[in-house]
Scaffold this motif. Sequence first.
Motif: not given
Lengths: 165, 87
Positions: A92-112
């Motif tokens: 579960q912690s691996t999943e949470a880490g990967m999905n937090a990374g996905a959220a950061t990536l999406e926020a960055t994509t939106h900003a660009v």
Amino acid sequence: MRKLVTQRHIDASGPGLAMLIIVLVGLTLLNGCGASALDRATTALEVTHEAQAGAVELLRLGLGRVLDSRCGVLETDAEKTECAEGLRVSWQSTEAGMNAGAATLEATTHAVYEWARRVEAGNADEDLPPILVCESFAELRDVVVAWAALAGVAIPQLFECEEES
Amino acid sequence: MSTENVDRYLGYADAALDLIPNLPGTTDDIAIAAAHVGIAMLRALLKRGRTMPEIIAVLRELDEGGAARLDVDITVDDWLSKNTGSE
């Protein structure tokens, strides 16, 4: 004023994954090729989306292998279920880490993307990233470093914000 | 980087993609997945000098598509459905 920079120094050690090595080589190729900051940022996002998808797929395959090797050898359904449920919790912690990374990536994509739309409308410079974009990339840097650590590859920094002199 | 070099690297990427599924005795699925991802990333990195409409199109697609997420529940549930229930 801040600017987006791509760090060239790379320290890859240990076995690592071939994909990360290729990324590092590619990032060095990326420097100094004449593309605008917006184009380079877009390319970096494409690569990071690919890496995220690859890391997710590799982890999914890895979990399948762990399930096969640890739980598949057990004899009864009850034993297999108990074993699999244990792995579900431990991952579960691996999943949470990967999905937090996905959220950061999406926020960055939106900003660009918002920056690109302003450039297209003539309201922003394609070589001067807004601070929001720069800071988003700085957050994304931590995600990429975490992926690399997962594969045993040390990446000091891929992106950083610095004060423009 | 010259156009000639970009074409050469893209040629390497294409050749590698053709080769991977045909490698005898090296069917490690994780290694193959890693190689595919690495080559896809290399190809993305080699793109240069896109126009604004091209950049906008890429960003729109990435923005709308979102980022990949790991779902442990699905993987575990799939495994359980295939590996239990035969008793």
